[in-house]
Design an enzyme around this catalytic site. Sequence first.
Site, PDB file in Angstrom:
ATOM      1  N   GLY A 163      27.499  28.782  39.778  1.00 47.77           N
ATOM      2  CA  GLY A 163      26.772  29.676  40.677  1.00 47.77           C
ATOM      3  C   GLY A 163      25.538  30.256  40.021  1.00 47.77           C
ATOM      4  N   GLY A 164      24.825  29.430  39.266  1.00 43.81           N
ATOM      5  CA  GLY A 164      23.701  29.926  38.473  1.00 43.81           C
ATOM      6  C   GLY A 164      22.337  29.769  39.102  1.00 43.81           C
TER       7      GLY A 164
ATOM      8  N   SER B  57      34.898  42.231  40.380  1.00 45.03           N
ATOM      9  CA  SER B  57      34.189  43.138  41.283  1.00 45.03           C
ATOM     10  C   SER B  57      34.879  44.493  41.295  1.00 45.03           C
ATOM     11  CB  SER B  57      34.164  42.569  42.704  1.00 45.03           C
ATOM     12  OG  SER B  57      33.681  43.537  43.627  1.00 45.03           O
TER      13      SER B  57
ATOM     14  N   TYR C 180      38.588  39.694  49.943  1.00 48.28           N
ATOM     15  CA  TYR C 180      37.670  39.605  48.795  1.00 48.28           C
ATOM     16  C   TYR C 180      38.195  40.431  47.634  1.00 48.28           C
ATOM     17  CZ  TYR C 180      33.550  40.381  45.900  1.00 48.28           C
ATOM     18  OH  TYR C 180      32.689  40.466  44.827  1.00 48.28           O
TER      19      TYR C 180
ATOM     20  N   LYS D 273      39.581  39.101  43.893  1.00 45.40           N
ATOM     21  CA  LYS D 273      39.034  39.547  42.618  1.00 45.40           C
ATOM     22  C   LYS D 273      40.110  40.224  41.766  1.00 45.40           C
ATOM     23  CE  LYS D 273      34.699  38.265  42.917  1.00 45.40           C
ATOM     24  NZ  LYS D 273      34.192  37.159  42.046  1.00 45.40           N
TER      25      LYS D 273
ATOM     26  N   ILE E  75      25.081  45.937  42.911  1.00 46.46           N
ATOM     27  CA  ILE E  75      23.968  45.334  42.182  1.00 46.46           C
ATOM     28  C   ILE E  75      22.898  44.923  43.190  1.00 46.46           C
ATOM     29  CG2 ILE E  75      23.235  43.537  40.580  1.00 46.46           C
ATOM     30  CD1 ILE E  75      25.296  45.445  39.384  1.00 46.46           C
TER      31      ILE E  75
END
Length: 241
Positions: free
Chosen positions: A9-10, A135, A145, A149, A178
């Site tokens: 996922g970069g 997260s 979600y 995590k 973020i």
Amino acid sequence: MSRTVVVTGGTAGIGRRVARKFAESGDTVVITGRSTERVQQAAEELGVRGIVCDAGVPAAVERFAELAGPVVDVLVNMAGGNTDLTATEPGATSLEKLTERWQANLTANLLSAVLTTTALRGRLRAGGSVINIGSIGAEYAASSYGAAKAALEAWSAGLSAQLAPTGITVNTVAPGYIEDTEFFQGTMTEQRRAQLIGSTHNNRAGTPDDVAGVIEFLASPHARHITGQTIHVNGGAYTTR
């Protein structure tokens, strides 16, 4: 000595900043993503190697592992995201739909890391690092979600014990809010943003650099006695003792 660093996922957001930081340090960096166009563009701009891979698809991960090279020093499992934010239906209308929604987040955020790490496990160099991206949502795991995590953090801690005999550290970095990422997929409102920033101690949003700096440290020689941990990067929005 130049290391081989894999960042799943970069192509954007935090993952892209992580890849850039390692590349700027002289490491050989491999990034992955699901979009051929985005992988090629990011790889060219960052001066790294790009491999198209959906980290939640076993066959794709197997192909990726064969292309990644014989040795990996640092693995950053960044691929993921809240799949609820891109779902075509706003809410689950049946148990079948609810199952699909939960499976989507579990695949994106837990299984992706498990598959990638397992596929590369035999290539991880002794003394290396595995860094998983959790997260703050794991602390309030009522959603699929958050639950995914939370499971990632638990698995990461167990994996640390398994890999410790070869000197490989395993940690989870758990960001809070973020900015300058695609995480919220256009759903962020000014009111919600103000609430998230207001919950911090330092009264600011986090940045991709905040997270990338912690990841860089955890992969460094200075962090060899830190393993099995979840490191929170949230400005005090969630505190630990």
